[in-house]
Design an enzyme around this catalytic site. Structure first.
Site, PDB file in Angstrom:
ATOM      1  N   ASP A   1      33.473  49.207  16.601  1.00  0.00           N
ATOM      2  CA  ASP A   1      33.394  47.967  17.372  1.00  0.00           C
ATOM      3  C   ASP A   1      33.095  48.273  18.833  1.00  0.00           C
ATOM      4  OD1 ASP A   1      33.662  45.130  17.044  1.00  0.00           O
ATOM      5  OD2 ASP A   1      35.311  45.614  15.660  1.00  0.00           O
TER       6      ASP A   1
ATOM      7  N   ASP B   1      33.154  55.605  17.275  1.00  0.00           N
ATOM      8  CA  ASP B   1      33.897  54.359  17.122  1.00  0.00           C
ATOM      9  C   ASP B   1      32.906  53.279  16.652  1.00  0.00           C
ATOM     10  OD1 ASP B   1      36.132  52.548  17.500  1.00  0.00           O
ATOM     11  OD2 ASP B   1      35.013  51.794  19.226  1.00  0.00           O
TER      12      ASP B   1
HETATM   13 MG   LIG Z   1      35.667  50.109  20.034  1.00  0.00          MG
END
Ligand SMILES: [Mg+2]
Length: 342
Positions: free
Chosen positions: A28, A26
């Protein structure tokens, strides 16, 4: 790898970057926050990659193209090609292409990332409900998406045109705080139409399938910061996961995780990819990890010992998840977590 109820974090004698062939990361809260790289991310990813691990970046954000995301990562010091970025726009475009004839027109409520992904699947993005679309797709459009775009979606959906959404994250973190995400925009259209979209993004299977198809991963490790997208997506895909605490999840939320939100491993940040993971050992009345022992009483989680804070958290996870079983641990963890300063 199993769907049985997880009751403790796993140990690993091998560094995770060696035990798994591909990291599905992932972005962010894992690799960057706002515009900047998260502490230890750049060096940890470089080391994992030098050791032979394939790195792929998996984002629910449908606004930016893979090229743009790869460019941003490369600027941060993480050399990345567009082929190593998988977006929910790509996942939803594939979903639409499997259900619509080749060349079908798709009304786009969103940004450039969606349009590029649709064209890649041989679909034709259009702007108006009057363009005779065969489908409507909605993805994050950024701050400049106007109210009129939602109206456009509603006009088509009211005529029975099938509706798709890249993802339904309700919020999107930014430099100034929490802003409405695509899920909030989807709710606007849902309320107005009474319809329900087909959704592609994490934690749903179309997104996981897209990442496996594009990366060819045989033994993937999902690495994320969010329980209800990254970790649940790994659970639904029946693959292992590493939760890092650099993003939106705090220790208390992890202890209260229901089964589908319990990661295989937990670590502070991406340095956790480069090391083994300590075993959590069951005792007669509790769990031990490193120098810590965790127990569950009728009202609270207790912690004794000392050592690495993460080991204490791993022991507490075992006590909390075991006591909760298939449910959610509601025991008070405040004092125990206070000892760990987590
Ligand atoms: Mg995230």
């Amino acid at each position: 790898m199993s769907q049985s109820v997880r009751t403790r974090p796993e140990g690993s004698g091998q560094a995770l970057s060696e035990a798994y062939d591909t990291a599905l990361l992932d972005l962010d809260g894992v690799v960057y926050a706002g515009g900047s790289a998260i502490a230890h991310a750049v060096e940890s990813l470089a080391t994992a990659r030098a050791g032979g691990m394939h790195l792929a970046y998996v984002t629910n954000n449908a606004l930016r193209t893979p090229d743009a995301v790869a460019g941003h990562l490369t600027e941060l010091g993480i050399p990345t090609g567009a082929e190593d970025v998988i977006t929910s726009a790509q996942a939803v475009a594939r979903l639409i292409s499997e259900q619509m004839p080749a060349g079908a027109r798709v009304l786009v409520i969103g940004g450039e990332g969606l349009k590029v992904a649709l064209r890649e699947r041989g679909l034709e993005p259009v702007d108006s409900a009057e363009d005779d679309p065969a489908a409507v797709v909605q993805g994050y459009g950024g701050p400049d998406l106007t109210w009129g775009r939602f109206a456009e979606a509603c006009y088509a959906i009211a005529r029975g045109v099938p509706w798709y959404a890249s993802n339904t994250d309700l919020t999107i973190p930014g430099a100034r705080g929490i802003a409405p995400g695509n899920g909030a925009a989807v709710e606007v259209v849902r309320i107005a139409t009474g319809a329900d979209p087909q959704v592609a993004g994490k934690p749903l299977p179309p997104m996981h399938r897209e990442t496996i198809l594009r990366t060819g991963a045989e033994r993937p490790l999902v690495v994320g910061d969010r329980l209800d997208t990254d970790i649940e997506g790994a659970f639904n895909g029946e693959v292992d996961s590493l939760l890092v605490l650099t993003g939106v999840t705090d220790a208390a939320q992890l202890l209260a995780a229901p089964p589908q939100h319990r990661p295989t491993y937990v670590d502070a940040d991406l340095r956790g990819m480069l090391t083994g993971q300590p075993e959590v050992t069951g005792l007669d009345d509790g769990f031990r990890c490193g120098g810590w022992t965790a127990t569950a009483s009728s009202e609270r989680l207790e912690l004794d010992g000392d050592g690495e804070a993460l080991d204490g958290l791993r022991a507490l996870c075992a006590a909390a998840w075991t006591s909760a079983g298939e449910g959610v641990c509601e025991l008070d963890a405040g004092k125990a977590l206070g000892r760990l300063e987590l």
